[in-house]
Design an enzyme around this catalytic site. Structure first.
Site, PDB file in Angstrom:
ATOM      1  CE  LYS D 302      -3.801  -2.347   2.426  1.00 26.18           C
ATOM      2  NZ  LYS D 302      -4.495  -2.523   3.729  1.00 26.18           N
TER       3      LYS D 302
HETATM    4  N1  LIG Z   1      -7.642  -5.250   6.118  1.00 22.04           N
HETATM    5  C1  LIG Z   1      -7.185  -5.424   7.307  1.00 22.04           C
HETATM    6  O1  LIG Z   1      -6.531  -6.420   7.592  1.00 22.04           O
HETATM    7  C2  LIG Z   1      -7.416  -4.414   8.341  1.00 22.04           C
HETATM    8  C3  LIG Z   1      -6.683  -4.487   9.496  1.00 22.04           C
HETATM    9  C4  LIG Z   1      -6.977  -3.578  10.448  1.00 22.04           C
HETATM   10  C5  LIG Z   1      -7.950  -2.638  10.240  1.00 22.04           C
HETATM   11  N2  LIG Z   1      -8.636  -2.577   9.122  1.00 22.04           N
HETATM   12  C6  LIG Z   1      -9.694  -1.594   8.952  1.00 22.04           C
HETATM   13  O2  LIG Z   1      -9.224  -0.362   9.424  1.00 22.04           O
HETATM   14  C7  LIG Z   1     -10.274   0.339  10.069  1.00 22.04           C
HETATM   15  C8  LIG Z   1      -9.827   0.824  11.433  1.00 22.04           C
HETATM   16  O3  LIG Z   1      -9.390  -0.281  12.176  1.00 22.04           O
HETATM   17  P1  LIG Z   1      -9.021  -0.349  13.706  1.00 22.04           P
HETATM   18  O4  LIG Z   1     -10.172  -0.784  14.481  1.00 22.04           O
HETATM   19  O5  LIG Z   1      -7.816  -1.220  13.709  1.00 22.04           O
HETATM   20  O6  LIG Z   1      -8.683   1.128  14.101  1.00 22.04           O
HETATM   21  P2  LIG Z   1      -7.910   1.740  15.290  1.00 22.04           P
HETATM   22  O7  LIG Z   1      -6.474   1.460  15.169  1.00 22.04           O
HETATM   23  O8  LIG Z   1      -8.311   3.166  15.291  1.00 22.04           O
HETATM   24  O9  LIG Z   1      -8.408   1.001  16.591  1.00 22.04           O
HETATM   25  C9  LIG Z   1      -9.507   1.459  17.309  1.00 22.04           C
HETATM   26  C10 LIG Z   1      -9.195   1.550  18.760  1.00 22.04           C
HETATM   27  O10 LIG Z   1      -9.107   0.298  19.359  1.00 22.04           O
HETATM   28  C11 LIG Z   1      -7.975   0.188  20.180  1.00 22.04           C
HETATM   29  N3  LIG Z   1      -7.437  -1.143  20.053  1.00 22.04           N
HETATM   30  C12 LIG Z   1      -7.237  -1.793  18.910  1.00 22.04           C
HETATM   31  N4  LIG Z   1      -6.669  -2.989  19.138  1.00 22.04           N
HETATM   32  C13 LIG Z   1      -6.516  -3.100  20.474  1.00 22.04           C
HETATM   33  C14 LIG Z   1      -5.987  -4.106  21.322  1.00 22.04           C
HETATM   34  N5  LIG Z   1      -5.426  -5.211  20.820  1.00 22.04           N
HETATM   35  N6  LIG Z   1      -6.000  -3.887  22.641  1.00 22.04           N
HETATM   36  C15 LIG Z   1      -6.504  -2.763  23.147  1.00 22.04           C
HETATM   37  N7  LIG Z   1      -6.997  -1.769  22.393  1.00 22.04           N
HETATM   38  C16 LIG Z   1      -7.010  -1.932  21.063  1.00 22.04           C
HETATM   39  C17 LIG Z   1      -7.032   1.170  19.578  1.00 22.04           C
HETATM   40  O11 LIG Z   1      -6.108   1.651  20.513  1.00 22.04           O
HETATM   41  C18 LIG Z   1      -7.908   2.233  19.040  1.00 22.04           C
HETATM   42  O12 LIG Z   1      -8.072   3.205  19.986  1.00 22.04           O
HETATM   43  C19 LIG Z   1     -11.446  -0.594  10.116  1.00 22.04           C
HETATM   44  O13 LIG Z   1     -12.368  -0.213   9.147  1.00 22.04           O
HETATM   45  C20 LIG Z   1     -10.872  -1.945   9.810  1.00 22.04           C
HETATM   46  O14 LIG Z   1     -11.775  -2.787   9.159  1.00 22.04           O
HETATM   47  C21 LIG Z   1      -8.379  -3.447   8.150  1.00 22.04           C
END
Ligand SMILES: NC(=O)c1ccc[n+]([C@@H]2O[C@H](COP(=O)([O-])OP(=O)(O)OC[C@H]3O[C@@H](n4cnc5c(N)ncnc54)[C@H](O)[C@@H]3O)[C@@H](O)[C@H]2O)c1
Ligand SMILES: NC(=O)c1ccc[n+]([C@@H]2O[C@H](COP(=O)([O-])OP(=O)(O)OC[C@H]3O[C@@H](n4cnc5c(N)ncnc54)[C@H](O)[C@@H]3O)[C@@H](O)[C@H]2O)c1
Lengths: 336, 336, 336, 336
Positions: D302
């Protein structure tokens, strides 16, 4: 509304209690499962296994490092159990853990559950209550702790001491007074495990020193931080191998790492610390020591990179699992 | 691929340079703008203003606290400028900043920009390069620094010293050798500003001590941490009011806060620190001292809650703005 | 050195495996012990008890929120067990967890343990390996996942769908193909538990949609995010009380909280979420939603302050303990 | 004590104001100085320079990503200035920034400075005040914002829309009503810069949608998240090169990164994003998208690793310096 008193905050039904890892045999299997997951759980599993390797390695001396306020948080019994079962050979700590918290409890006092969200710190001050995040302390009791150190210092021959020597004296004092059977200081004293506090003036003991030295301006006990360093370095030199079990970070982490370099200065060819594990919430981006990776420590010739593991977690969550794993794996049974 | 040498990493074109806040008059307006925004920028603005209030308050002694590795990161000149312009009255620091970094540069050595992402720490070790996150140090030069402390200690009368006394001797030594005109130690020496390092054995100086004490087992310089505490407490007592300007946290933060309690033990009625500002990336949830709020310190009777501000930011970003603001606001012009 | 291939990184002996909380009955006692300690352990204990209260409260619908990459990290079986035992009534998630990870594994693919420290991401790209921190994914397999969504979309009647409807279709497809018996999507399908993914285009499903819509420019399935919101709001309205069990944060957290306000817009007097628990490493200082406290959500009228608890911890450490506690406390036995 | 009213909290003298980077020409020199320091300051300097390279690169389209609550925090004018001066070519954002905050201010409402330490969130709720960390919002005004979206939706032909189309309609509406000259939506509308909000239902707009669709159950506007993805992918395909300027993380970060993969699915050979900069306080250890390194994104094909930079800092501190640097370096003068 009636005016609040100390009693409204220091509730005997809301005492901090110390967790007993001996109950948690399932930690072994849970940690094994963690080793097949991701992120912090997998890191924790690897750290647990490295600690167990230290215990299984006959020639290896294990140094426990403590920073932060872990004893007031309920982790005291874990350290005592590690001592009782020959799972650590030396302790390097901040003064808060050893004096303000462990010695304090050895005097018969307790820590109380408090409230970090609604604390009115000015009111607490007026009521002589000290707050550590979500924990309350009776300040009047803490002053007895300062004063007790003061009294112990008064009994000592005036000369420079390492913190280890003074803490040993505190252990002896506890034995004489029949106090603190469940304390770290007493158990370490009994087991012959040295405790070092590199910044020993920076805690309740410091107040004892200030009183002692002011009272006796010309002839008094002094606190020789350099002596601590020399003593700890000699322990490093005498051990075939060493492993570091670090809970939190701070001065203790750096102090014990530096002994490898100090050994070299003394013309001794002492190996790097062979094993190293650290549980911390500090991260490496600020360039400070607490969060610096153990790989970075390797550039300084302090820690070998082969068997090191950082665990990014708050100690009260991670330490019970890591130590319960090692306790129930029983590699320590063949030590000493 | 040719084998890499020290020169491949320690590039004279990639030196760390120290920022000069005297150039940034626009910081005043930027900080004013920050005070109408949200989150860390607004906190930074309030902290800047509180520091300026300390300087405008005639009876107020300002204590600068330094932890972490800030001098190797390019913040040395800021501290020197604060000293030159009477903007601080005492320093409490970790040894890394004062000895390994400031004194080290005073000897003519430099810090180099390094690479935190692709560092091969085992290779660095083989090449005698020490790494602090994204910064490299020539380990051979650092050993000269240890050795210089050793030599200075050898010239001193054997007795217990506070770290302040030894650092003062280091300043005198720099003057005699005509070295380090742009150093913190030398400038503080010249301006009569005391520097305290509560865990003084825990740095390059510790290696000097180990060598010194081993060489002279019966009669040598000792390092009295309690003396530091007593001296700093007396400074607290003599000041009408005090303000704390804390960059990072650690032992220095606790040490200076504790002087309020120590004063009480000495029977002196010294007020709480009236102003307090801290820049840190530590957070309060681990219960440790670095991230503990200044409100929490108020429960201990150490810091007044009225004029305190935590700034959650990495120091290299926040410190230039805070200090440039205070410098260009010129309240310091009426001091001393 | 032989050129590395995919096989060097995707090792069938190094698979991510999903932890089974049913084995850990000691979690009950451990969590009880945590409730008498400090910091994150005490917070975790309170969160566990609040989750158990949700289950004991007959009229309460429990909504599980998932963000981050938790399924690839070994937490899938926990969610499946919560579904099987009626411990949750709806799921709101990011697409990564539900499509890229759960549906992906339902197709028969696996996640592999990887190396965050020494990863050469350019090499991984060349080898079609995607990295999530310390986890590897076979990119060719992930493309099959995109493509499968594409095929499923092609079978649907062209009209606007909520993500819930499409995920239900994916469950039906799994049943027809006799795949993924141990998947979240299939288990939820079987149990009639709705799954919402508010940003459904932002994952593997998005690629399926792009292919589908491009192929059929005039008549195709569309993804109506507003429909999701309306459907979830109706669930909120129909429940007497609601409790939120939030792992990580992100869009799912906000989405489900907003249903209280949406209900009001629909003229329905729906109470605030009565219970709320969040495990996250985000902190509140950046003003973003993920780390915003549940107390702050109360100012918006979304969450009641009485029974809410934030747990600052990484999910792989905290979620097994919280859910094992609730599972072994058995309050869920009287549900449904 | 008199009962508090809304006026006690929403003080017209305590408005959030938006910083004007055009005043800060010294940012150029300060950022240059930062590039010779360490830690976050050096990272910030490199990020600033990479952003400037994007602007100097003729064929490069710059996509700005916004998450968190940055507009309510005083960063609106910066985005508007970037738009006015052709310094960005597309925006991908959360709904909070674009609808609840920018459109809200375009309607003539303001954000107020609040107090995160002493907030009584239950009282705030009773007074119809919503809190974002240290910022207050008049909830009654926010409802007007929801309602305005509702009204705009009612004027549109019923069919699936991308968020971009709806935001464009909001810009048109502002023009017609002669409102919001200083808003992002209006300026983007005027300049022809598309704004995408991938999770558009997850904000004030969602409430408008819920009202609109409930009112008109059979024929209404729907929100096609897949259409957004397709449109953004086409922008990616049509640009020779792309650069990402990401403030915070979340869904926008993932959404725009995924367009490289989506282009491939459309059979188009679109290069990876050539430049990428992210300012965030999220860290990579939780395995989530926000804190995932840009190097990790490279394993997914990406983002190119050559010119990427993460800056670990809170946006209100870092964004003014990064953008002021680029503004005053003037590379943008030769664009378009
Ligand atoms: N294609 C993929 O493999 C992939 C991977 C990750 C995310 N995404 C996409 O990206 C977007 C955002 O993703 P996100 O949810 O990762 O965003 P994000 O990183 O903003 O996470 C959201 C919140 O959750 C907390 N959090 C996440 N994992 C945690 C853990 N293991 N322990 C404690 N807290 C945790 C984070 O600190 C953050 O505040 C979504 O639409 C998702 O579908 C895609
Ligand atoms: N009088 C007292 O009650 C008191 C209390 C605290 C500290 N102190 C003194 O202050 C000085 C510095 O103390 P410190 O060690 O708290 O400094 P510190 O805050 O710098 O902590 C050191 C490191 O350990 C990490 N850490 C601490 N607690 C942790 C936890 N629970 N989980 C994970 N990581 C954790 C921190 O993140 C930090 O990086 C010492 O000299 C100490 O004696 C006194």
């Amino acid at each position: 509304m009636a005016k609040k008193t100390q009693k409204d905050f220091l509730n005997p039904k809301e005492l901090i209690k110390h967790i007993d890892i001996k109950k948690y045999s399932q930690a072994v299997s849970m940690v094994e499962d963690f080793s097949n997951m991701a992120y912090s759980s997998r890191d924790l599993a690897r750290a647990s296994k490295i600690y167990n390797m230290m215990l299984a390695d006959k020639g290896c001396a294990v140094v426990l490092c403590l920073a932060g306020s872990l004893i007031s948080a309920g982790l005291k019994k874990i350290v005592v159990d590690l001592l009782e079962n020959n799972m650590i050979d030396a302790i390097v700590s901040t003064g808060a853990n050893i004096v303000d918290q462990d010695f304090f409890e050895a005097l018969g006092y307790k820590h109380y559950k408090g409230d970090q969200h609604n604390a009115d710190d000015n009111l607490l001050r007026d009521l002589h209550i000290d707050r550590i995040y979500d924990t309350y302390i009776n300040e009047d009791e803490l002053k007895v702790c300062d004063e007790t150190v003061h009294k112990i210092l008064n009994t000592l021959e005036p000369r420079p001491y390492s913190s280890r020597e003074i803490i040993w004296e505190m252990g002896k004092w506890l034995e004489a007074k029949k106090k603190g059977k469940d304390s770290i200081i007493y158990t370490a004293y009994k087991k012959g495990v040295p405790i070092f506090v590199p910044a020993f003036a920076d805690c309740s003991a410091g107040f004892g020193f200030v009183a002692h030295q002011t009272e006796r301006p010309t002839s008094h006990v002094t606190l020789d931080g350099a002596k601590d360093f020399l003593e700890l370095t000699k322990i490093k030199i005498n051990a075939k191998e060493t492993g570091l079990l670090m809970f939190a970070g701070g001065v203790p982490k750096n102090f014990v790492q530096d002994t490898v370099v100090a050994a070299e200065i003394l013309g001794q060819d002492s190996p790097m610390h062979k094993y190293a594990v650290q549980v911390t919430v500090a991260d490496e981006r600020d360039g400070a020591l607490s969060g610096s990776t153990l790989k970075e420590a390797s550039s300084w010739g302090k820690v070998s990179t082969a068997l090191e593991q950082m665990v990014y977690a708050e100690c009260t969550l991670a330490v019970p699992l890591i130590t319960a794993y090692a306790y129930h794996k029983k590699a320590w049974k063949s030590r000493k």
